[in-house]
Design a protein around this motif. Structure first.
Motif, short mmCIF file in Angstrom:
data_model
loop_
_atom_site.label_atom_id
_atom_site.label_comp_id
_atom_site.label_asym_id
_atom_site.label_seq_id
_atom_site.Cartn_x
_atom_site.Cartn_y
_atom_site.Cartn_z
N ASN A 171 0.83 -1.21 0.00
CA ASN A 171 0.00 0.00 0.00
C ASN A 171 0.86 1.26 0.00
O ASN A 171 0.57 2.23 -0.71
CB ASN A 171 -0.92 0.02 1.22
CG ASN A 171 -2.09 -0.94 1.09
OD1 ASN A 171 -2.55 -1.22 -0.01
ND2 ASN A 171 -2.57 -1.45 2.20
N ALA A 172 1.93 1.25 0.81
CA ALA A 172 2.81 2.41 0.88
C ALA A 172 3.51 2.64 -0.46
O ALA A 172 3.64 3.79 -0.91
CB ALA A 172 3.83 2.23 2.00
N THR A 173 3.96 1.58 -1.10
CA THR A 173 4.64 1.72 -2.39
C THR A 173 3.69 2.25 -3.46
O THR A 173 4.07 3.12 -4.26
CB THR A 173 5.22 0.36 -2.84
OG1 THR A 173 6.09 -0.15 -1.82
CG2 THR A 173 5.99 0.50 -4.14
N THR A 356 4.11 8.21 3.88
CA THR A 356 3.95 6.79 3.54
C THR A 356 5.04 5.94 4.18
O THR A 356 4.79 4.82 4.64
CB THR A 356 3.96 6.60 2.02
OG1 THR A 356 5.21 7.06 1.49
CG2 THR A 356 2.84 7.38 1.36
N VAL A 357 6.27 6.48 4.21
CA VAL A 357 7.37 5.75 4.85
C VAL A 357 7.13 5.66 6.35
O VAL A 357 7.34 4.61 6.98
CB VAL A 357 8.71 6.44 4.55
CG1 VAL A 357 9.84 5.76 5.32
CG2 VAL A 357 9.01 6.41 3.05
N VAL A 362 5.71 3.16 11.81
CA VAL A 362 4.86 3.30 13.00
C VAL A 362 3.94 2.09 13.15
O VAL A 362 3.70 1.61 14.26
CB VAL A 362 4.04 4.61 12.93
CG1 VAL A 362 3.08 4.72 14.11
CG2 VAL A 362 4.96 5.82 12.89
N ARG A 363 3.44 1.55 12.04
CA ARG A 363 2.56 0.38 12.12
C ARG A 363 3.28 -0.82 12.72
O ARG A 363 2.69 -1.58 13.51
CB ARG A 363 2.03 0.03 10.73
CG ARG A 363 0.89 -0.98 10.74
CD ARG A 363 0.76 -1.67 9.41
NE ARG A 363 1.91 -2.53 9.15
CZ ARG A 363 2.05 -3.77 9.61
NH1 ARG A 363 1.11 -4.31 10.36
NH2 ARG A 363 3.14 -4.46 9.33
N LYS A 364 4.54 -0.99 12.36
CA LYS A 364 5.30 -2.11 12.92
C LYS A 364 5.55 -1.94 14.41
O LYS A 364 5.61 -2.92 15.16
CB LYS A 364 6.64 -2.25 12.18
CG LYS A 364 6.50 -2.74 10.74
CD LYS A 364 7.85 -2.80 10.06
CE LYS A 364 7.71 -3.26 8.61
NZ LYS A 364 9.01 -3.28 7.90
N LYS A 365 5.70 -0.69 14.84
CA LYS A 365 6.00 -0.42 16.25
C LYS A 365 4.75 -0.40 17.12
O LYS A 365 4.76 -0.89 18.25
CB LYS A 365 6.73 0.92 16.38
CG LYS A 365 8.10 0.95 15.73
CD LYS A 365 9.08 0.05 16.46
CE LYS A 365 10.47 0.13 15.85
NZ LYS A 365 11.42 -0.76 16.54
N CYS A 366 3.66 0.19 16.59
CA CYS A 366 2.50 0.47 17.43
C CYS A 366 1.22 -0.23 16.99
O CYS A 366 0.22 -0.17 17.70
CB CYS A 366 2.24 1.98 17.49
SG CYS A 366 3.64 2.92 18.13
N TRP A 466 -1.31 11.46 4.81
CA TRP A 466 -1.12 10.26 3.98
C TRP A 466 -0.94 9.01 4.83
O TRP A 466 -1.33 7.92 4.43
CB TRP A 466 0.08 10.46 3.04
CG TRP A 466 -0.25 11.39 1.93
CD1 TRP A 466 0.22 12.67 1.74
CD2 TRP A 466 -1.16 11.16 0.86
NE1 TRP A 466 -0.34 13.22 0.63
CE2 TRP A 466 -1.18 12.32 0.05
CE3 TRP A 466 -1.95 10.09 0.49
CZ2 TRP A 466 -1.98 12.43 -1.09
CZ3 TRP A 466 -2.74 10.19 -0.65
CH2 TRP A 466 -2.74 11.35 -1.42
N SER A 467 -0.33 9.18 6.01
CA SER A 467 -0.23 8.03 6.92
C SER A 467 -1.61 7.60 7.39
O SER A 467 -1.92 6.40 7.46
CB SER A 467 0.65 8.40 8.11
OG SER A 467 0.75 7.33 9.02
#
Length: 568
Positions: A171-173, A356-357, A362-366, A466-467
């Protein structure tokens, strides 16, 4: 240690990546988005040029496009759900590109023989050409909507498999590709029209879409061959089980609870239309079928437990704080030229890419739900600068000037007062090009502090925006059953267009720069309401654990969350 398996060489890994379904989707999306951005930029310029530097045709086109998606979004999504994936993707691709090619050829004829067409049948032939261009372009936009739903909201999910982290990266890419093409594609076609002509620009866009259509068609077929799961659509019970098993191990390693990572947020009982009896399947039944589909789609959207998350995203469209024609028009009235605006748009794109980055990190951390909450706080914090700019030195904000004054003078036909001569409706803007309607030179500002604060807030807020957009997108992807994925995303598009229409109506009612500060305050209020709705959704899903920003070292106790309903 097992050394029997042969090691993969670097060349083999690179080759596998460039031939993988994931990379092929990126390539197809880049080609499709590049063509879309060129056409969306160019068609607005063409319509302004054809109608004597008037915004009338452009406004009509924008209204037709927005109204069509608003009314037909659910029906398009339902069509995506009820047909095989490959058929939907190929049909929408062919229709979209064919319409753009026909439009380009028709515009070439109009540009080449406009003087002769004006004389035929008192100009009715030329008027017919205008109607055909707008109609065909609208069909192309509807087909583009179908392509976006089926590829970005469905194919990407299937290609990612049951790996939530891989889905987030894809999705980010895809969003980074959107950001880059949004800047580069209009620049290319703009240079072609500037150094060539509008006739050459039309021909280039038509030729591009012809070549792109063939390449995209081949890429779709390759992705379909490499991903057998695209050939089948699971039943509802299987889909529920699939959603519950969506990468729970990886999410728990990142400190998330089962409620956030693996428990589906959608209803266990989806809206299903009962098949009609043979007696009902008459002419009247067929005529009213779209209306039933429209109603069922909106009811299904309302019954989703991610309803408030989707609504929060839609509310972000009710804003003048973006790099569209409204904000660039206001910037021109405040003394910023086209060169400065292009630099600001570039900075906005870079900020969006950073967002996007940041989303993936943040998703991996939180976790996914907390990422949306953090993104919302970041966006609102940056938009405070925009509110401050309303009262900063150099701001034209003046409550003593009626916000409806410019509209009133246009309606009654009187000459506008001097302070209303430079309204936002007097600026012609399209994409990255900003030109002023014939008027006297704008007076220099005493201070640029206000406009600097405004754009600093807008650009910085793109990171959170965008995040947050990616967060809601993935929530919909992961928590809507496969059989309703198309219709729910279609209704989401309709909601986005509805709020976008409201913001244009708001500007039409108060177009003078003195009222822009009021529009800024209203916009920030709508953004705040959107994030309040998301906060309610997030708190209902996680409870007080929403405020626990977990790391891989911090494990969250696996307990059931009674606040998250599974049925409605």
């Amino acid at each position: 240690m097992d050394t029997s398996a042969p090691r993969r060489t670097c060349c083999e890994s690179v080759r596998d990546f460039f031939t993988s379904a994931k990379f092929l989707i990126y390539m197809g999306h880049a080609l499709s988005t590049w063509g879309d951005r060129m056409w969306n930029f160019a068609v607005a310029v063409f319509l302004v040029e054809l109608y004597g530097n008037s915004l009338l045709l452009t406004a009509v086109y924008g209204l037709v496009v927005a109204g069509s998606v608003l009314l037909l979004g659910a029906i398009i999504g339902d069509w995506v759900d009820k047909n095989p994936r490959l058929k939907v993707a190929q049909t929408s691709l062919l229709v979209q590109n064919s319409c753009v090619i026909v439009c380009g050829i028709l515009l070439m004829v109009v540009f080449q023989f406009k003087e002769q067409l004006v004389e035929l049948y008192n100009g009715w032939i030329l008027t017919t050409c205008y109607i055909l261009v707008i109609t065909i372009a609208n069909i192309a936009n509807l087909a583009s909507t179908a392509t976006s739903i089926t590829i970005q909201r469905d194919w990407v999910v299937v290609v990612a498999g049951q790996d939530s982290s891989r889905l987030a990266d894809m999705n980010a890419t895809v969003r980074i590709i959107d950001q880059l093409t949004n800047i580069l594609a209009p620049m290319l076609v703009g240079q072609i029209m500037a150094f060539g002509s509008h006739f050459i620009g039309c021909g280039f866009i038509s030729g591009w879409n012809l070549c792109s259509m063939c390449l995209e068609y081949a890429l779709l077929w390759k992705v379909y061959q490499k991903t057998p799961a695209l050939a089948t659509k699971a039943g509802q019970k299987e889909q529920q089980q699939e959603l519950k098993q969506l990468s729970p191990t990886r999410e728990l390693e990142n400190g998330q609870s089962p409620e956030e990572s693996s428990q589906p947020l959608m209803n266990e009982t989806s809206v299903v239309t009962k098949p009609a009896s043979p007696k009902q399947r008459g002419c009247c039944y067929q005529v009213t079928e779209p209306l039933r589909t429209f109603k069922a789609g909106w009811v299904a959207y309302y019954n989703q437990n991610i309803f408030f998350a989707g609504m929060s995203l839609a509310f972000l469209y009710m804003t003048v704080l973006g790099f569209d024609c409204i904000t660039t028009g206001y910037a021109y009235t405040q003394g910023l030229n086209g060169s400065v605006l292009s630099l600001l748009m570039g900075a906005s794109a870079v900020s969006g890419i950073c967002g996007t980055v940041a989303f993936t990190w943040v998703r991996k951390k939180c976790g996914l739900i907390r990422t949306g909450f953090i993104s919302g706080l970041a966006q609102l914090s940056c938009l405070i600068l925009c509110v401050v700019s309303v009262f900063a030195p150099g701001s034209p904000f003046d409550l003593s000037v009626s916000p409806f004054q410019d509209l009133y003078t246009h309606l009654i036909g009187e000459k506008p007062l001097p302070e209303a001569e430079h309204s936002l409706t007097g600026v012609l803007t399209s994409g990255n090009v900003t030109t002023a309607a014939p008027a006297e030179e704008l007076p220099p500002l005493q201070s640029y502090m206000s406009v600097c604060l405004l754009f600093a807030g807008v650009i910085a807020a793109r990171v959170g925006l965008w995040s947050f957009d990616l967060t809601v997108t993935q929530l919909i992807q992961e928590n809507v059953i496969e059989s309703e994925r198309g219709v729910i995303n279609g209704v989401q598009n309709s909601m986005n267009y509805l709020l976008d229409l409201l913001h244009f109506i708001m500007v039409i009612l108060a177009p003078n720069p003195e009222a822009f500060g009021l529009l800024v305050i209203i916009s920030v209020s709508f953004v705040a309401m959107g994030h309040i709705m998301y906060f309610g959704f997030a708190y209902k899903s996680l409870g007080s654990r929403l405020f626990l920003c977990c790391s891989p070292e911090q494990k969250v106790e696996e307990v059931d969350n009674p606040s998250l309903p599974t049925t409605v």
